[in-house]
Design a protein around this motif. Structure first.
Motif, short mmCIF file in Angstrom:
data_model
loop_
_atom_site.label_atom_id
_atom_site.label_comp_id
_atom_site.label_asym_id
_atom_site.label_seq_id
_atom_site.Cartn_x
_atom_site.Cartn_y
_atom_site.Cartn_z
N GLN A 92 -59.87 3.59 -20.42
CA GLN A 92 -59.91 2.11 -20.62
C GLN A 92 -58.82 1.47 -19.60
OE1 GLN A 92 -62.58 0.76 -21.91
NE2 GLN A 92 -63.56 2.56 -22.66
N ASN A 93 -59.08 0.50 -19.16
CA ASN A 93 -57.91 -0.42 -18.41
C ASN A 93 -57.23 0.46 -17.54
OD1 ASN A 93 -58.58 -2.59 -20.39
ND2 ASN A 93 -57.15 -1.50 -22.09
N PHE A 94 -57.84 1.00 -16.85
CA PHE A 94 -57.16 1.64 -15.53
C PHE A 94 -56.80 0.80 -14.25
CE2 PHE A 94 -57.43 4.03 -11.60
CZ PHE A 94 -56.27 4.81 -11.76
N LEU A 95 -55.63 0.62 -13.84
CA LEU A 95 -55.38 -0.26 -12.72
C LEU A 95 -54.54 0.71 -11.73
CD1 LEU A 95 -54.86 -2.91 -11.36
CD2 LEU A 95 -52.92 -3.02 -12.74
N SER A 96 -54.82 0.72 -10.62
CA SER A 96 -54.14 1.50 -9.37
C SER A 96 -54.07 0.30 -8.30
CB SER A 96 -55.00 2.60 -9.06
OG SER A 96 -55.89 2.34 -7.87
N ASN A 97 -52.64 0.34 -7.80
CA ASN A 97 -52.51 -0.50 -6.67
C ASN A 97 -52.77 0.10 -5.41
OD1 ASN A 97 -51.07 -2.51 -5.11
ND2 ASN A 97 -49.58 -2.88 -7.02
N TYR A 98 -52.56 -0.55 -4.26
CA TYR A 98 -52.74 0.06 -2.84
C TYR A 98 -52.54 1.50 -2.46
CZ TYR A 98 -52.87 -4.98 -2.67
OH TYR A 98 -53.38 -6.32 -2.94
N ASN A 99 -53.17 2.17 -1.86
CA ASN A 99 -53.06 3.24 -1.26
C ASN A 99 -52.81 4.60 -2.34
OD1 ASN A 99 -53.19 2.14 1.43
ND2 ASN A 99 -50.86 1.40 0.91
N LEU A 100 -53.56 4.69 -3.17
CA LEU A 100 -53.57 5.72 -4.29
C LEU A 100 -54.37 7.07 -3.56
CD1 LEU A 100 -53.31 7.16 -6.85
CD2 LEU A 100 -55.11 6.09 -7.55
N THR A 101 -53.82 8.12 -3.57
CA THR A 101 -54.57 9.52 -3.05
C THR A 101 -54.51 10.32 -4.45
OG1 THR A 101 -53.79 9.26 -0.97
CG2 THR A 101 -54.53 11.44 -1.65
N ILE A 102 -56.02 10.84 -4.62
CA ILE A 102 -55.87 11.70 -5.77
C ILE A 102 -56.58 12.93 -5.19
CG2 ILE A 102 -57.10 12.38 -7.94
CD1 ILE A 102 -56.85 9.40 -8.77
N LEU A 103 -56.01 14.17 -4.90
CA LEU A 103 -56.55 15.33 -4.38
C LEU A 103 -57.23 16.22 -5.73
CD1 LEU A 103 -54.09 16.38 -1.69
CD2 LEU A 103 -55.94 14.88 -1.43
N ASP A 104 -58.30 15.95 -5.98
CA ASP A 104 -59.10 16.33 -7.52
C ASP A 104 -59.99 17.36 -7.24
OD1 ASP A 104 -60.90 14.54 -5.92
OD2 ASP A 104 -62.00 14.52 -7.57
N MET A 105 -59.42 18.50 -6.64
CA MET A 105 -60.19 19.85 -6.34
C MET A 105 -60.20 20.34 -7.98
SD MET A 105 -61.50 19.53 -3.70
CE MET A 105 -62.11 21.05 -3.08
N ALA A 106 -59.24 20.23 -8.61
CA ALA A 106 -59.43 20.49 -10.27
C ALA A 106 -59.50 19.04 -10.82
CB ALA A 106 -57.91 21.26 -10.62
N PRO A 107 -59.71 19.24 -12.01
CA PRO A 107 -59.84 17.87 -12.88
C PRO A 107 -58.44 17.15 -12.83
CG PRO A 107 -61.11 19.57 -13.85
CD PRO A 107 -60.31 20.08 -12.94
N VAL A 108 -58.75 15.79 -12.95
CA VAL A 108 -57.75 14.80 -13.14
C VAL A 108 -57.97 13.86 -14.17
CG1 VAL A 108 -56.24 13.02 -12.22
CG2 VAL A 108 -56.84 14.86 -10.81
N THR B 261 -54.00 18.21 -7.28
CA THR B 261 -54.02 19.14 -7.88
C THR B 261 -54.11 20.47 -6.96
OG1 THR B 261 -56.67 19.18 -7.47
CG2 THR B 261 -55.52 18.07 -9.42
N VAL B 262 -54.04 20.19 -5.74
CA VAL B 262 -54.17 21.49 -4.77
C VAL B 262 -52.84 21.95 -4.34
CG1 VAL B 262 -55.30 22.11 -2.54
CG2 VAL B 262 -56.23 20.51 -4.08
N ASN B 263 -52.69 23.39 -4.08
CA ASN B 263 -51.54 23.93 -3.52
C ASN B 263 -51.84 24.92 -2.68
OD1 ASN B 263 -48.74 24.13 -3.19
ND2 ASN B 263 -48.25 24.71 -5.22
N HIS B 264 -51.01 25.16 -1.69
CA HIS B 264 -51.27 26.27 -0.74
C HIS B 264 -50.16 27.56 -1.08
CE1 HIS B 264 -54.15 23.97 1.35
NE2 HIS B 264 -53.42 22.82 1.07
N GLN C 57 -55.08 23.16 -9.74
CA GLN C 57 -54.64 23.41 -11.01
C GLN C 57 -54.75 21.93 -11.67
OE1 GLN C 57 -50.75 24.61 -10.54
NE2 GLN C 57 -51.31 26.73 -11.62
N PRO C 58 -55.49 21.65 -12.77
CA PRO C 58 -55.71 20.20 -13.29
C PRO C 58 -54.31 19.37 -13.39
CG PRO C 58 -56.09 21.85 -15.04
CD PRO C 58 -55.65 22.83 -13.87
N VAL C 59 -54.41 18.08 -13.45
CA VAL C 59 -53.36 17.34 -13.95
C VAL C 59 -54.16 16.46 -15.13
CG1 VAL C 59 -52.21 15.10 -13.06
CG2 VAL C 59 -52.51 17.20 -11.78
N THR C 60 -53.15 16.33 -16.31
CA THR C 60 -53.40 15.44 -17.19
C THR C 60 -52.30 14.22 -17.37
OG1 THR C 60 -54.47 17.15 -18.24
CG2 THR C 60 -54.10 15.36 -19.74
N ILE C 61 -52.83 13.00 -17.45
CA ILE C 61 -52.04 11.79 -17.62
C ILE C 61 -52.13 11.10 -18.99
CG2 ILE C 61 -51.30 9.59 -16.60
CD1 ILE C 61 -51.83 11.08 -13.93
#
Length: 187
Positions: free
Chosen positions: A79-95, A111-114, A129-133
């Motif tokens: 609920q009540n999620f707000l993101s400002n300009y230019n958000l990048t989420i590399l969600d190959m794993a769950p976020v 979530t991605v590494n090399h 690998q997942p990210v949890t906030i």
């Protein structure tokens, strides 16, 4: 033999140039391009498009353009999620993002590494690998969150911080790499 998508979803090394993985990313790129083309004067259309991109979302969703992601369906916001300009989420794993989260401009959640070795990079290997906030989290501008990180509840991440490790509840972190500055009250 396991597919590259199976490897990706298991958290193992996978080839990101694989056709199925590339198709997933291409779909997300197309949807993000469509979202980013919607004028800011049409917030309802923006919300409808971002709902098509995300895997799940709560009420009062607000995402500003430009927004980019790798898949979209692995992004789950409360609920009540707000993101400002230019958000990048590399969600190959769950976020997974909790309730009452505000993300400042120019932030990245990855979530991605090399591989650290050139041979692995030449093979186009990646690992997700997942990210949890948690709930009640605020990112200042230009925050970066790296793969596998868990951020607790009532956390403030100062502008420019690079979060490389888990952050406990009720904490202000800052710096590169981000370190605890002080405890926060819950009021």
């Amino acid at each position: 033999m396991r597919s590259e998508l199976d490897k990706l979803e298991a958290g193992d090394w996978y080839c990101f140039s694989d056709a199925e993985v590339a198709a997933r990313k291409a779909r997300a790129a197309k949807l993000c391009q469509e979202f980013n083309a919607i004028p800011a004067t049409e917030p309802k259309k923006q919300t409808t498009k971002i709902q098509e991109i995300f895997g799940s979302y709560g009420d009062n969703l607000s995402v500003q353009a430009n927004f980019n992601c790798d898949y979209g369906k692995n992004i789950h916001v409360g609920q009540n999620f707000l993101s400002n300009y230019n958000l990048t989420i590399l969600d190959m794993a769950p976020v997974k993002i909790g309730n009452n989260v505000m993300i400042g401009p120019n932030c990245g959640i990855y979530t991605v590494n090399h591989p650290m070795n050139p041979a692995g990079r030449r093979q186009y290997l990646a690992q997700a690998q997942p990210v949890t906030i948690g709930n009640d989290v605020w990112f200042g501008g230009s925050v970066t969150v790296l793969p596998g990180v868990t951020i607790g509840n009532n956390v403030v991440i100062a502008a420019g911080a690079v979060v490389t490790k888990d952050v406990p509840d009720n904490t202000l972190v800052a710096g590169v790499p981000a370190k605890a500055i002080r405890k926060l009250t819950q009021n």
